[in-house]
Design a protein around this motif. Structure first.
Motif, PDB file in Angstrom:
ATOM      1  N   LEU A 180       0.834  -1.198   0.000  1.00  0.00           N
ATOM      2  CA  LEU A 180       0.000   0.000   0.000  1.00  0.00           C
ATOM      3  C   LEU A 180       0.873   1.255   0.000  1.00  0.00           C
ATOM      4  O   LEU A 180       0.622   2.203  -0.751  1.00  0.00           O
ATOM      5  CB  LEU A 180      -0.934  -0.001   1.208  1.00  0.00           C
ATOM      6  CG  LEU A 180      -1.901   1.170   1.305  1.00  0.00           C
ATOM      7  CD1 LEU A 180      -2.824   1.202   0.103  1.00  0.00           C
ATOM      8  CD2 LEU A 180      -2.690   1.079   2.594  1.00  0.00           C
ATOM      9  N   ILE A 181       1.912   1.258   0.808  1.00  0.00           N
ATOM     10  CA  ILE A 181       2.838   2.400   0.836  1.00  0.00           C
ATOM     11  C   ILE A 181       3.436   2.615  -0.552  1.00  0.00           C
ATOM     12  O   ILE A 181       3.563   3.756  -1.014  1.00  0.00           O
ATOM     13  CB  ILE A 181       3.937   2.173   1.896  1.00  0.00           C
ATOM     14  CG1 ILE A 181       3.333   2.255   3.301  1.00  0.00           C
ATOM     15  CG2 ILE A 181       5.074   3.178   1.742  1.00  0.00           C
ATOM     16  CD1 ILE A 181       4.241   1.736   4.396  1.00  0.00           C
ATOM     17  N   ASN A 182       3.786   1.520  -1.234  1.00  0.00           N
ATOM     18  CA  ASN A 182       4.343   1.616  -2.591  1.00  0.00           C
ATOM     19  C   ASN A 182       3.398   2.325  -3.554  1.00  0.00           C
ATOM     20  O   ASN A 182       3.850   2.950  -4.516  1.00  0.00           O
ATOM     21  CB  ASN A 182       4.653   0.237  -3.155  1.00  0.00           C
ATOM     22  CG  ASN A 182       5.882  -0.411  -2.579  1.00  0.00           C
ATOM     23  OD1 ASN A 182       6.178  -1.547  -2.901  1.00  0.00           O
ATOM     24  ND2 ASN A 182       6.618   0.280  -1.723  1.00  0.00           N
ATOM     25  N   GLN A 183       2.088   2.222  -3.315  1.00  0.00           N
ATOM     26  CA  GLN A 183       1.111   2.832  -4.217  1.00  0.00           C
ATOM     27  C   GLN A 183       1.063   4.353  -4.081  1.00  0.00           C
ATOM     28  O   GLN A 183       0.377   5.027  -4.857  1.00  0.00           O
ATOM     29  CB  GLN A 183      -0.275   2.237  -4.003  1.00  0.00           C
ATOM     30  CG  GLN A 183      -0.356   0.745  -4.227  1.00  0.00           C
ATOM     31  CD  GLN A 183       0.232   0.299  -5.552  1.00  0.00           C
ATOM     32  OE1 GLN A 183       0.039   0.925  -6.590  1.00  0.00           O
ATOM     33  NE2 GLN A 183       0.964  -0.801  -5.531  1.00  0.00           N
ATOM     34  N   PHE A 184       1.783   4.892  -3.093  1.00  0.00           N
ATOM     35  CA  PHE A 184       1.829   6.341  -2.918  1.00  0.00           C
ATOM     36  C   PHE A 184       3.240   6.874  -3.137  1.00  0.00           C
ATOM     37  O   PHE A 184       3.572   7.973  -2.700  1.00  0.00           O
ATOM     38  CB  PHE A 184       1.306   6.717  -1.531  1.00  0.00           C
ATOM     39  CG  PHE A 184      -0.161   6.430  -1.392  1.00  0.00           C
ATOM     40  CD1 PHE A 184      -1.100   7.310  -1.892  1.00  0.00           C
ATOM     41  CD2 PHE A 184      -0.593   5.247  -0.809  1.00  0.00           C
ATOM     42  CE1 PHE A 184      -2.454   7.026  -1.800  1.00  0.00           C
ATOM     43  CE2 PHE A 184      -1.948   4.956  -0.711  1.00  0.00           C
ATOM     44  CZ  PHE A 184      -2.877   5.854  -1.199  1.00  0.00           C
TER      45      PHE A 184
END
Length: 137
Positions: free
Chosen positions: A60-64
């Motif tokens: 999820l962090i990677n998606q930002f």
């Protein structure tokens, strides 16, 4: 589909991926609490998190991170009327690379495969920025 708004669809798809990862993370965190491998308070500041939900949280962090550059370039291509069919195709390929990256991240978590998929997405976003620069030059 008018080409003036077609560049928005990959952005919508990328956002859908983010929502899917949020739902998966909630499911895995609730599952960890139900299974007794974590307590609800463990998620107040999740420094120690069960691996199944930790990988989803990291995904999820990677998606930002990289996708932020994707959103910006797509908006700029739209605003400047530079969303050509080539740019749209590259945008869709980026989304495919992010979906594949996320799937690997939350399943097998094979680092080398993840790295290749990330690199593909990185190159695709870079190409979109080059196309924007050429378009506005």
């Amino acid at each position: 589909m008018p080409s003036t708004t077609a560049i928005l669809w990959p952005m919508i798809a990328q956002t859908g991926l983010i929502f899917a990862i949020y739902f998966l993370m909630m499911r895995r965190r609730f599952g960890a609490v139900r299974a007794g491998t974590a307590k609800a308070r463990d998620y107040v500041i999740p420094t120690i998190e069960p691996e199944p939900s930790a990988t989803v949280a990291r995904s999820l962090i990677n998606q930002f991170e990289l996708p932020v550059l994707f959103y910006v370039v797509c908006i700029l291509l739209h605003v400047t009327s530079g969303a050509t069919y080539l740019a749209q195709a590259i945008a869709w390929l980026f989304v495919v690379s992010r979906v594949a990256h996320a799937l690997v991240h939350v399943t097998s978590n094979r680092l080398m495969l993840r790295q290749r998929l990330f690199s593909a997405g990185f190159i695709l976003v870079f190409i979109l920025w080059v196309l924007l620069a050429i378009h506005i030059a």
